[in-house]
Design a protein around this motif. Structure first.
Motif, PDB file in Angstrom:
ATOM      1  N   LEU A   1       0.839  -1.199   0.000  1.00  0.00           N
ATOM      2  CA  LEU A   1       0.000   0.000   0.000  1.00  0.00           C
ATOM      3  C   LEU A   1       0.874   1.248   0.000  1.00  0.00           C
ATOM      4  O   LEU A   1       1.862   1.325   0.732  1.00  0.00           O
ATOM      5  CB  LEU A   1      -0.908  -0.006   1.234  1.00  0.00           C
ATOM      6  CG  LEU A   1      -1.818   1.205   1.437  1.00  0.00           C
ATOM      7  CD1 LEU A   1      -2.859   1.291   0.326  1.00  0.00           C
ATOM      8  CD2 LEU A   1      -2.498   1.133   2.802  1.00  0.00           C
ATOM      9  N   MET A   2       0.505   2.232  -0.832  1.00  0.00           N
ATOM     10  CA  MET A   2       1.194   3.515  -0.873  1.00  0.00           C
ATOM     11  C   MET A   2       0.174   4.634  -0.767  1.00  0.00           C
ATOM     12  O   MET A   2      -0.906   4.561  -1.369  1.00  0.00           O
ATOM     13  CB  MET A   2       1.983   3.676  -2.182  1.00  0.00           C
ATOM     14  CG  MET A   2       3.227   2.820  -2.279  1.00  0.00           C
ATOM     15  SD  MET A   2       4.093   3.055  -3.866  1.00  0.00           S
ATOM     16  CE  MET A   2       4.423   4.815  -3.808  1.00  0.00           C
ATOM     17  N   LEU A   3       0.501   5.680  -0.010  1.00  0.00           N
ATOM     18  CA  LEU A   3      -0.294   6.900   0.068  1.00  0.00           C
ATOM     19  C   LEU A   3       0.495   8.027  -0.577  1.00  0.00           C
ATOM     20  O   LEU A   3       1.721   8.102  -0.440  1.00  0.00           O
ATOM     21  CB  LEU A   3      -0.611   7.257   1.519  1.00  0.00           C
ATOM     22  CG  LEU A   3      -1.433   6.249   2.327  1.00  0.00           C
ATOM     23  CD1 LEU A   3      -1.638   6.761   3.744  1.00  0.00           C
ATOM     24  CD2 LEU A   3      -2.768   5.980   1.657  1.00  0.00           C
ATOM     25  N   ALA A   4      -0.198   8.913  -1.286  1.00  0.00           N
ATOM     26  CA  ALA A   4       0.467  10.029  -1.953  1.00  0.00           C
ATOM     27  C   ALA A   4      -0.360  11.290  -1.780  1.00  0.00           C
ATOM     28  O   ALA A   4      -1.589  11.267  -1.920  1.00  0.00           O
ATOM     29  CB  ALA A   4       0.670   9.722  -3.434  1.00  0.00           C
TER      30      ALA A   4
ATOM     31  N   GLY B   1      16.187   3.537  -3.030  1.00  0.00           N
ATOM     32  CA  GLY B   1      15.164   2.761  -2.345  1.00  0.00           C
ATOM     33  C   GLY B   1      13.863   3.489  -2.122  1.00  0.00           C
ATOM     34  O   GLY B   1      12.922   2.912  -1.558  1.00  0.00           O
ATOM     35  N   GLU B   2      13.752   4.756  -2.562  1.00  0.00           N
ATOM     36  CA  GLU B   2      12.497   5.478  -2.373  1.00  0.00           C
ATOM     37  C   GLU B   2      11.416   4.905  -3.282  1.00  0.00           C
ATOM     38  O   GLU B   2      11.696   4.230  -4.277  1.00  0.00           O
ATOM     39  CB  GLU B   2      12.691   6.964  -2.643  1.00  0.00           C
ATOM     40  CG  GLU B   2      13.062   7.300  -4.071  1.00  0.00           C
ATOM     41  CD  GLU B   2      13.404   8.776  -4.234  1.00  0.00           C
ATOM     42  OE1 GLU B   2      13.156   9.545  -3.294  1.00  0.00           O
ATOM     43  OE2 GLU B   2      13.928   9.148  -5.299  1.00  0.00           O
ATOM     44  N   ALA B   3      10.170   5.189  -2.945  1.00  0.00           N
ATOM     45  CA  ALA B   3       9.033   4.584  -3.635  1.00  0.00           C
ATOM     46  C   ALA B   3       8.902   5.113  -5.059  1.00  0.00           C
ATOM     47  O   ALA B   3       9.169   6.286  -5.341  1.00  0.00           O
ATOM     48  CB  ALA B   3       7.754   4.847  -2.856  1.00  0.00           C
ATOM     49  N   PHE B   4       8.460   4.218  -5.955  1.00  0.00           N
ATOM     50  CA  PHE B   4       8.152   4.561  -7.342  1.00  0.00           C
ATOM     51  C   PHE B   4       6.721   4.125  -7.612  1.00  0.00           C
ATOM     52  O   PHE B   4       6.331   2.994  -7.295  1.00  0.00           O
ATOM     53  CB  PHE B   4       9.110   3.847  -8.298  1.00  0.00           C
ATOM     54  CG  PHE B   4       8.710   3.965  -9.751  1.00  0.00           C
ATOM     55  CD1 PHE B   4       9.132   5.039 -10.516  1.00  0.00           C
ATOM     56  CD2 PHE B   4       7.900   3.008 -10.353  1.00  0.00           C
ATOM     57  CE1 PHE B   4       8.758   5.161 -11.847  1.00  0.00           C
ATOM     58  CE2 PHE B   4       7.522   3.114 -11.680  1.00  0.00           C
ATOM     59  CZ  PHE B   4       7.953   4.195 -12.427  1.00  0.00           C
ATOM     60  N   LEU B   5       5.917   5.025  -8.209  1.00  0.00           N
ATOM     61  CA  LEU B   5       4.514   4.714  -8.500  1.00  0.00           C
ATOM     62  C   LEU B   5       4.138   5.313  -9.841  1.00  0.00           C
ATOM     63  O   LEU B   5       4.289   6.524 -10.052  1.00  0.00           O
ATOM     64  CB  LEU B   5       3.596   5.271  -7.410  1.00  0.00           C
ATOM     65  CG  LEU B   5       2.084   5.190  -7.667  1.00  0.00           C
ATOM     66  CD1 LEU B   5       1.633   3.738  -7.754  1.00  0.00           C
ATOM     67  CD2 LEU B   5       1.310   5.932  -6.584  1.00  0.00           C
TER      68      LEU B   5
ATOM     69  N   TRP C   1      10.433   0.449  -6.487  1.00  0.00           N
ATOM     70  CA  TRP C   1      11.347   1.330  -5.780  1.00  0.00           C
ATOM     71  C   TRP C   1      12.489   1.732  -6.714  1.00  0.00           C
ATOM     72  O   TRP C   1      12.784   1.053  -7.711  1.00  0.00           O
ATOM     73  CB  TRP C   1      11.900   0.663  -4.529  1.00  0.00           C
ATOM     74  CG  TRP C   1      12.491  -0.688  -4.785  1.00  0.00           C
ATOM     75  CD1 TRP C   1      13.770  -0.984  -5.110  1.00  0.00           C
ATOM     76  CD2 TRP C   1      11.780  -1.941  -4.761  1.00  0.00           C
ATOM     77  NE1 TRP C   1      13.923  -2.333  -5.285  1.00  0.00           N
ATOM     78  CE2 TRP C   1      12.718  -2.948  -5.076  1.00  0.00           C
ATOM     79  CE3 TRP C   1      10.464  -2.300  -4.496  1.00  0.00           C
ATOM     80  CZ2 TRP C   1      12.370  -4.284  -5.137  1.00  0.00           C
ATOM     81  CZ3 TRP C   1      10.114  -3.628  -4.558  1.00  0.00           C
ATOM     82  CH2 TRP C   1      11.063  -4.607  -4.869  1.00  0.00           C
ATOM     83  N   ALA C   2      13.138   2.864  -6.385  1.00  0.00           N
ATOM     84  CA  ALA C   2      14.228   3.394  -7.198  1.00  0.00           C
ATOM     85  C   ALA C   2      15.537   2.729  -6.798  1.00  0.00           C
ATOM     86  O   ALA C   2      15.833   2.569  -5.613  1.00  0.00           O
ATOM     87  CB  ALA C   2      14.329   4.902  -7.027  1.00  0.00           C
TER      88      ALA C   2
ATOM     89  N   GLY D   1       9.708   9.288  -5.154  1.00  0.00           N
ATOM     90  CA  GLY D   1       9.825   9.998  -3.889  1.00  0.00           C
ATOM     91  C   GLY D   1       8.644  10.940  -3.760  1.00  0.00           C
ATOM     92  O   GLY D   1       7.497  10.522  -3.638  1.00  0.00           O
ATOM     93  N   GLN D   2       8.917  12.260  -3.857  1.00  0.00           N
ATOM     94  CA  GLN D   2       7.846  13.258  -3.827  1.00  0.00           C
ATOM     95  C   GLN D   2       7.832  14.110  -5.091  1.00  0.00           C
ATOM     96  O   GLN D   2       7.068  15.061  -5.190  1.00  0.00           O
ATOM     97  CB  GLN D   2       8.016  14.155  -2.592  1.00  0.00           C
ATOM     98  CG  GLN D   2       7.853  13.386  -1.279  1.00  0.00           C
ATOM     99  CD  GLN D   2       8.126  14.247  -0.066  1.00  0.00           C
ATOM    100  OE1 GLN D   2       8.841  15.241  -0.137  1.00  0.00           O
ATOM    101  NE2 GLN D   2       7.554  13.869   1.066  1.00  0.00           N
ATOM    102  N   GLU D   3       8.676  13.750  -6.075  1.00  0.00           N
ATOM    103  CA  GLU D   3       8.739  14.495  -7.330  1.00  0.00           C
ATOM    104  C   GLU D   3       7.919  13.789  -8.402  1.00  0.00           C
ATOM    105  O   GLU D   3       7.955  12.559  -8.523  1.00  0.00           O
ATOM    106  CB  GLU D   3      10.194  14.623  -7.800  1.00  0.00           C
ATOM    107  CG  GLU D   3      10.332  15.391  -9.107  1.00  0.00           C
ATOM    108  CD  GLU D   3      11.727  15.340  -9.697  1.00  0.00           C
ATOM    109  OE1 GLU D   3      11.929  15.893 -10.800  1.00  0.00           O
ATOM    110  OE2 GLU D   3      12.621  14.737  -9.058  1.00  0.00           O
TER     111      GLU D   3
END
Length: 732
Positions: free
Chosen positions: A431-434, A574-578, A487-488, A535-537
């Motif tokens: 699960l991921m929240l954005a 290791g940051e999230a990729f979506l 993930w990156a 990440g957040q970009e």
């Protein structure tokens, strides 16, 4: 001696049981009965494939492995669950309803070993690994033993004293099966049932059905069968149909044997009578039937293991005239080759059986019993004895020709192609929240918080719950489609927001090997294709190259989209990729006060195959309601020692470049907050409604007396939040 015909043999020798299975003998040896069965009420294919709930309907006795529908023997009313969420801070509440049902399905009037796969409305409900594809409270199989206890759910609903244990009947109980995937009704179920380990010997099957009275050796085995009918004869009729079994009477009792045995007893020409008591006899008389009496084609319908035990059909035709077609339904598991060989053998028997012969022999012919296959000297072919009668001091034998040992057997048969639903375990939910800026048309009035979820190849969704500060869980609907996430593998360096980055590449590893990323042309990118959150970009890519089983290299990067350039400096390995696809995102903004700016949001997802909930935490920034930072910030001297600071605003709803028009404001009014600082010390704060702003000479002289570089930060004042800052240094 009285005439002994095959259909009367059972009654004459076996008593009441023989009478019950007398029709079986006729099926095995009588040509007319073979292709036009009369009075047989055994299990038909459609009876084991269509689920019923009819009171008094017969349950089959299952042998081997077979796919059956069963009979619903108990069910509750639909259970309605009401979910209410939202309603805080002026937002409307959201009420949703879900339905489930609990029920029991009888499978076999004989004990079984296990239930493997289950299908609901033709779609896989339970995989071979025992994993369910739809939400279910519990599943229990009662195997049909004579000591099985009552089901606890049925006993709780009906009362212990009013609940039978159904001993001797195998049945399955579903507890709170979610009906959302089936139109809020109990679906039509079929079960792959393993009643016995491996194929079942036909001799043992016949002995069990007849209570041990029928015996036999060398009859072969069957992979699976559903036995039923009005009596033992009906239950055994499919076996006689498929394997050409013969029932013979011996001193030890009734015995089954293969009716198409290759061997044949010889009848010498000298055994035929020429005269009796001086009266001349014709020792051998021939007759034949027309070709039209034989079906031009014969079809066999059966359960095909290669097609997940669904119905298969094998058809054999013959040359020559004729319009009649016949079909045989066999409630048993056969391979395509077995079914095709069976059809060829049956059609060959019908074609050869047009020829009949009557012999009149001496006393020695009494050793030949009905059902025996014989060869007559001087007469070609093999013949089966259908009647034996003592007539006018001679033994009369009525024979019908059977295919010879060299009869052609058709080449291998194919079960045909089928679209088989992939049986992949659900796997754990990720699960991921954005917290996203407004990536679609319009101006947001609340934070845009989305949830994306995914899992292994068989993942089919999960229920979402918002967890409150005290730990209470509020339903928040269900996840959308399976998102492409991972993930990156490298940390992107800072880049330009005005130029396509052809130097740097992003390496990612996706959650599952079946997930894919593909490139896109300029037109597709302009429509929003390949937008992803790193990440957040927010980044877009135009080229994707697979570098491993689930790894990709992404190039042609568009950076800092939708005002996220502020996040370019915070990337890490290791940051999230979506991959952002609208139909795979669920908006969570309506679900309670957790979506307030500065607050925290805790969401749990529970999927069908999850042993524990998947949790995700997010601190709300409100990117959709926070104005982006101004751009093109400039500072020039005013000629008196002061500065004229200018900038260009951006709008939360103006990301698409439309020529000839201003960027929409997107706020109730235009206002900016400027902060002048020297090093870490804030010196003054100014609010203005336009650009540029004049930093007069007197203020500059006063502020230059503080240590540190002199800088100005400009933020747009939004309707719901203060915007991100643009910064310019005036003096070091």
């Amino acid at each position: 001696m009285a005439t002994i015909v095959l259909t009367a043999l059972g009654t004459a020798i076996g008593g009441p049981l023989g009478g019950a299975i007398g029709g079986l003998i006729g099926n095995a040896f009588d040509h007319a009965v073979l292709f036009r069965p009369k009075g047989v009420e055994g299990r038909r294919l459609n009876e084991v494939q269509v689920q019923t709930s009819t009171y008094g309907s017969q349950l089959p006795r299952l042998f081997g492995t077979l796919r059956v529908a069963g009979t619903v023997i108990w069910a509750t009313d639909l259970k309605e669950t009401r979910h209410r969420s939202g309603g805080g801070k002026g937002r409307p509440s959201v009420t949703s309803y879900s339905y489930s049902a609990s029920f029991a399905v009888a499978l076999s009037a004989r004990a079984v070993r296990s239930v493997r796969r289950i299908w609901a409305d033709g779609n896989l409900l339970r995989g071979a690994a025992g994993d369910f594809k739809t939400e279910l409270g519990a599943f229990r199989l009662h195997s049909g033993g004579e000591d099985q206890a009552v089901d606890p759910l049925i006993a709780a609903a009906e009362g212990v004293g009013a609940t039978p244990a159904h001993r001797g009947i195998a049945y399955a109980v579903f507890e709170d099966l979610s009906l959302a995937d089936y139109g809020n009704r109990i679906p039509s179920l079929t079960f792959e049932v393993e009643a016995d380990e491996g194929p079942v010997a036909i001799a043992g099957l016949a002995a069990e059905l007849s209570g041990g009275i029928l015996t036999g050796d060398g009859l072969g085995a069957v992979a699976g069968m559903a036995a039923g009918g009005a009596d033992v004869g009906d239950a055994l009729a499919p076996l006689a149909e498929a394997f050409g079994l013969a029932l013979v009477a011996e001193e030890a009792g009734l015995r089954l044997r293969a009716g198409d045995a290759e061997g044949a007893t010889a009848i010498a020409a000298g055994a035929l009578c020429r005269s009796v008591n001086g009266r001349a006899l014709n020792g051998c008389e021939h007759s034949g039937g027309s070709a039209d009496s034989v079906p031009a084609a014969l079809s066999v319908r059966y359960h095909d293991p290669a097609r997940d035990y669904q119905t298969g059909v094998q058809r054999i035709g013959r040359p020559g005239p004729g319009r009649l077609e016949q079909g045989i339904d066999l409630p048993m598991a056969l391979s395509g080759e077995e079914a095709r060989s069976l059809a060829a053998r049956k059609l060959g028997m019908a074609w050869a059986g047009r020829s009949t012969m009557t012999l009149r022999c001496g006393w020695d012919a009494l050793r030949h019993a009905p059902g025996d296959v014989v060869a007559v000297e001087g007469v070609p072919g093999r013949w089966r004895i259908e009647e034996r009668e003592w007539e006018a001091m001679a033994v009369r034998l009525a024979l019908r020709r059977v295919p010879g040992a060299g009869a052609a057997i058709p080449l291998g048969a194919s079960s045909g192609a089928m679209v088989r639903q992939a049986d992949r375990p659900h796997g754990p939910t990720m699960l991921m929240l954005a917290d996203l800026p407004m990536i679609r048309e319009g101006v947001a009035a609340a934070p845009l918080i989305v949830a994306a979820a995914s899992g292994g190849e068989g993942w089919r969704g999960a229920a979402l719950f918002v967890i409150g500060a005290t730990g209470e869980a509020s339903p928040a609907g269900r996840t959308a489609g399976r998102a492409v996430m991972g993930w990156a593998d490298n940390a992107l360096p800072a880049g330009s927001v005005t130029m396509v980055d052809h130097i740097n590449a992003l390496h990612v590893t996706l959650l599952s090997a079946d997930m894919e990323l593909a490139g896109a042309d300029e037109a597709a990118l302009g429509l929003g294709r390949n937008l992803c959150l790193v990440g957040q970009e927010l980044v877009q890519f135009s080229h994707a190259a697979q570098t491993g089983e689930a790894s990709f290299r992404l190039e042609g990067l568009r950076r800092g989209l939708f005002g996220t350039e502020w996040a370019m400096a915070s990337h890490e390995v290791g940051e999230a990729f979506l991959l952002l696809e609208e139909d795979r995102l669920v908006e969570l903004a309506p679900y309670g006060s957790g979506a307030e700016i500065g607050g925290g949001l805790h969401v749990s997802a529970v999927g069908v195959g999850d042993s524990a909930p998947a949790d995700a935490l997010l601190t709300i920034r409100g990117e959709a309601v926070v104005p982006p930072s101004p751009v093109h910030v400039t500072a020039r001297g005013d000629g008196t020692g002061g500065w004229i600071v200018g900038w260009t605003r951006r709008g939360r709803g103006g990301w698409r470049w439309t020529s000839g028009t201003d960027v929409p404001l997107g706020e109730d009014r235009e206002s900016y907050e400027l902060r002048v600082s020297a090093g870490p010390t804030e010196l003054r704060r100014i609010v203005t409604d336009r650009s540029p702003w004049t930093y007069d000479a007197a203020a500059v002289v006063e502020d230059m007396g503080h240590p540190g570089e002199l800088a100005v930060e400009i933020r747009q004042v939004g309707t719901y939040a203060l915007g991100r800052a643009a910064r310019i240094v005036l003096a070091g």
